[in-house]
Write a protein that holds these residues in place. Structure first.
Motif, short mmCIF file in Angstrom:
data_model
loop_
_atom_site.label_atom_id
_atom_site.label_comp_id
_atom_site.label_asym_id
_atom_site.label_seq_id
_atom_site.Cartn_x
_atom_site.Cartn_y
_atom_site.Cartn_z
N ALA A 33 74.74 -24.79 -107.49
CA ALA A 33 74.54 -25.78 -106.43
C ALA A 33 73.17 -25.64 -105.75
CB ALA A 33 75.66 -25.66 -105.40
N PRO A 34 72.62 -24.42 -105.59
CA PRO A 34 71.27 -24.34 -105.00
C PRO A 34 70.23 -25.10 -105.83
CG PRO A 34 72.33 -22.19 -104.94
CD PRO A 34 73.22 -23.08 -105.77
N ASN A 35 70.43 -25.17 -107.12
CA ASN A 35 69.55 -25.93 -108.01
C ASN A 35 69.50 -27.39 -107.57
OD1 ASN A 35 68.69 -27.52 -110.31
ND2 ASN A 35 69.16 -25.82 -111.67
N ARG B 91 67.84 -27.64 -103.83
CA ARG B 91 66.40 -27.36 -103.81
C ARG B 91 65.60 -28.34 -104.67
NH1 ARG B 91 64.70 -23.27 -106.08
NH2 ARG B 91 63.02 -22.69 -104.65
N GLY B 92 66.30 -29.16 -105.45
CA GLY B 92 65.62 -30.12 -106.29
C GLY B 92 65.21 -29.58 -107.64
N GLY B 93 65.74 -28.43 -108.02
CA GLY B 93 65.42 -27.83 -109.31
C GLY B 93 65.74 -26.36 -109.32
N SER B 94 65.68 -25.79 -110.52
CA SER B 94 65.98 -24.37 -110.69
C SER B 94 64.85 -23.49 -110.19
CB SER B 94 66.24 -24.09 -112.18
OG SER B 94 66.29 -22.70 -112.42
N HIS B 95 65.20 -22.36 -109.59
CA HIS B 95 64.18 -21.43 -109.12
C HIS B 95 63.54 -20.66 -110.27
CE1 HIS B 95 67.58 -18.68 -109.57
NE2 HIS B 95 66.72 -17.68 -109.58
N ASN B 96 64.15 -20.70 -111.46
CA ASN B 96 63.58 -19.95 -112.59
C ASN B 96 63.23 -20.86 -113.76
OD1 ASN B 96 66.09 -20.57 -113.59
ND2 ASN B 96 66.80 -18.46 -113.78
N GLY B 97 63.08 -22.16 -113.49
CA GLY B 97 62.62 -23.07 -114.53
C GLY B 97 63.68 -23.55 -115.50
N SER B 98 64.95 -23.36 -115.17
CA SER B 98 66.03 -23.82 -116.04
C SER B 98 66.28 -25.31 -115.85
CB SER B 98 67.31 -23.02 -115.75
OG SER B 98 67.12 -21.66 -116.05
N LEU B 99 67.31 -25.83 -116.49
CA LEU B 99 67.62 -27.25 -116.45
C LEU B 99 67.88 -27.72 -115.02
CD1 LEU B 99 70.09 -27.32 -119.47
CD2 LEU B 99 67.71 -28.09 -119.48
N ASN B 100 67.55 -28.98 -114.76
CA ASN B 100 67.76 -29.57 -113.44
C ASN B 100 69.23 -29.95 -113.29
OD1 ASN B 100 67.99 -31.97 -111.51
ND2 ASN B 100 65.90 -31.27 -111.10
N ALA B 101 69.93 -29.30 -112.39
CA ALA B 101 71.37 -29.49 -112.27
C ALA B 101 71.73 -30.90 -111.82
CB ALA B 101 71.95 -28.46 -111.31
N ALA B 102 70.95 -31.49 -110.93
CA ALA B 102 71.25 -32.84 -110.46
C ALA B 102 71.16 -33.85 -111.60
CB ALA B 102 70.31 -33.22 -109.33
#
Length: 391
Positions: free
Chosen positions: A278-280, A283-294
């Protein structure tokens, strides 16, 4: 406003709210009786909550959260007793509308916070404190696949009730890949968590990796125990469809934090749930460059959101998806209630259907953000942020 909490044995009458039922928001009253959602008005002295102007929603189910670690160790080398940490975590969960929480307990070969010794203390303390909790605390045994000394303990914990979930996690291989690619951004934090220098930590990782040939047998042993116990099995950080196929064969029908579209599409093609943080979303994206959850949620590839490392993100992610991705609240709320209940085989919660556990939260939007004003867990008032609801 300061929160208050009280245990109530009597029925609860939630009046004049906008209730999420049958995937629709409807103006309705809701009654609880004996810890469950009642079909109609209940006779007797009910506690009345005035939900005028509020959303009445199913309690949030968190399939993976490790924010509790900050209650135990808020700073490197600074630890607090587990009874205090559990009390703090329980209050955070209730205040954020999380009525069922699977604590992501990492069981590693590492010393320190994620060691086997600490896991033993955690499981013992959880059992001792369980009767004091406001909400339902459960465990996801996030077992590091190189933690061979922990296999016997994990197997024993899988036989406990309520049955823990089991997640297979290979942090050892990914750490080596990071080091050899020159990506050292998280290394100091990982080492500090263990009470080691970065060089000492890397040396330990490489020593563990020398035992790679022992991994498949250990994984198979715990997968068999999990199946025997009826535990839900998850794979963690899938990268390839081969990764997903390997763990699927072992009984893992949930892909947790898949790292690539290849792995995600493979899970989706087999009708499996995929968990994102959910933080992904918030925050509008992953903190480690992974897939965009939204984006994955909008495409119906992400089917579950977990708190990961931040409890407030669950409710905020659901509301963010309705605004940014034009999802209905019923669609976004399913990611944190109905879908996780189904994935974790919790047939008595996740929706506000008659007969389900009375896990209910009352929410208002304030300054564009959702605010939990009351949380009911198993029909008891676990959190109340606004005393006016009682008038």
């Amino acid at each position: 406003m300061n929160s208050t909490a009280a245990k109530v044995a009597r029925p609860i009458y939630i009046a004049n709210g906008t209730v999420l039922q049958n995937d629709e928001l409807v103006r309705a009253d809701l009654w609880t009786d004996n810890g469950h959602i009642a079909a109609a008005k209940v006779d007797g002295d009910a506690l009345r909550l005035n939900a005028e102007g509020l959303l009445v929603l199913p309690g949030i189910i968190d399939v993976h959260g490790d924010a509790f670690e900050r209650s135990i160790m808020p700073r490197a080398s600074v630890s607090f007793d587990l009874d205090l940490a559990f009390q703090d975590t329980d209050q955070q969960l209730a205040a954020n509308g999380i009525t069922t929480a699977y604590h992501g307990l990492t069981i590693s070969w590492e010393p320190g916070l994620r060691s086997l010794d600490n896991a033993k203390k955690f499981m013992a303390a959880l059992a001792a404190e369980r009767g004091k909790f406001r909400v339902d605390h459960r465990v996801q045994l996030r077992w590091e696949t190189f933690a061979f000394d922990a296999v016997g303990d994990v197997a024993a914990w899988l036989a406990q009730k309520p049955t823990p979930a089991l997640a297979f996690n290979d942090h050892t291989t990914s750490t080596i890949e990071r080091v050899e690619s020159g990506n050292l951004t998280k290394l100091a934090g990982w080492a500090s968590r263990c009470g080691l220098t970065p060089d000492e930590y890397v040396a330990m990782v490489y020593r563990m990796a020398e035992r790679r040939a022992e991994v498949p047998a250990a994984v198979a042993e715990l997968a068999a125990q999990a199946k025997q116990s009826g535990a839900v099995i998850l794979s963690h950080d899938d990268v390839t469809k081969e990764n997903r196929a390997y763990y699927r064969e072992l009984g893992a029908d949930i892909s947790e934090f898949p790292m690539t579209l290849e792995a995600l599409h493979d899970a989706n093609s087999h009708g499996e749930h995929a968990v994102f943080g959910a933080p992904n979303v918030v925050r509008g994206g992953s903190h480690n460059g992974s897939l965009n959850a939204a984006d994955m949620a909008k495409q119906e590839l992400c089917t579950i959101l977990a708190s990961d490392y931040h409890y407030p993100s669950l409710i905020n992610a659901a509301f963010a998806l309705t605004k940014r991705k034009n999802m209905s609240l019923a669609q976004s709320w399913a990611l944190i209630s109905k879908n996780p209940a189904a994935a974790m085989h919790l047939t008595d919660r996740g929706t506000l259907e008659t007969g389900n556990r009375a896990d209910i939260i009352l929410v208002r939007e304030q300054d564009g953000l959702p605010q939990v004003v009351a949380t009911l867990s198993n029909g008891e008032l676990a959190y109340l942020a606004d005393g006016n609801l009682l008038k």
